[in-house]
Design a protein around this motif. Structure first.
Motif, short mmCIF file in Angstrom:
data_model
loop_
_atom_site.label_atom_id
_atom_site.label_comp_id
_atom_site.label_asym_id
_atom_site.label_seq_id
_atom_site.Cartn_x
_atom_site.Cartn_y
_atom_site.Cartn_z
N TYR A 70 -6.60 -7.01 -7.66
CA TYR A 70 -5.62 -8.23 -7.36
C TYR A 70 -6.10 -9.31 -7.78
O TYR A 70 -5.26 -10.32 -7.61
N TYR A 73 -3.35 -12.20 -9.13
CA TYR A 73 -2.75 -13.24 -8.00
C TYR A 73 -3.27 -14.39 -7.97
O TYR A 73 -2.70 -15.27 -7.48
N ILE A 78 -0.83 -11.97 -1.60
CA ILE A 78 -0.68 -10.67 -2.24
C ILE A 78 0.26 -9.92 -1.45
O ILE A 78 0.00 -9.65 -0.18
#
Length: 146
Positions: A70, A73, A78
């Protein structure tokens, strides 16, 4: 039964989007939520929620594989992915939901500050590769269950 950590991460993202008034978790907050979910699961069930290591990084506990997934991001929220994940039993789901209810109310920075004052993180050298031992998590969170 240990679950896939990405399923657990996505479940946290879904809970935040659904139950948190549409607020999305950042990677920073997601990492701290994984730490609390793992700690309480170890303490209550005597087995890990997921098998991936949690490391003591500068800004608190991190599951590196989730962080890497992730990191694009940045500081943004998210979006959860569609999934049909389910816990094996109602007690696991209930504990997961309760930990989310209690700790999800805090900001990412609030959670970071909390983790920095807790034994599992504070007694582990900080830096990439420095794993917070599951026995430290279990011992610490067993005291919190009482």
């Amino acid at each position: 039964m240990a679950y896939n950590v990405m399923d657990i991460a996505n479940e946290l993202l879904k809970r935040a989007a659904d139950n948190g008034g549409g607020d999305l978790l950042t990677n920073l907050k997601l990492q701290k939520m994984l730490y609390y979910e793992q700690g309480f699961h170890l303490a209550y069930f005597n087995e890990p929620l997921f098998n991936e290591p949690i490391e003591a990084w500068q800004y608190g506990p991190v599951v590196p594989v989730v962080y890497e997934h992730y990191k694009t991001y940045g500081r943004n929220g998210i979006e959860p992915e569609e999934s049909d994940f389910a816990f094996a039993g109602p007690k696991e789901k209930a504990l997961f939901d309760e930990v989310f209810r209690v700790y999800g109310a805090y900001s990412a920075v609030g959670l970071m500050n909390m983790t920095h004052s807790e034994m599992p993180w504070s007694s582990t050298p900080t830096g990439v590769g420095n794993e917070i031992a599951q026995d430290k998590l279990k011992t610490y969170f067993k005291k919190r269950l009482k």
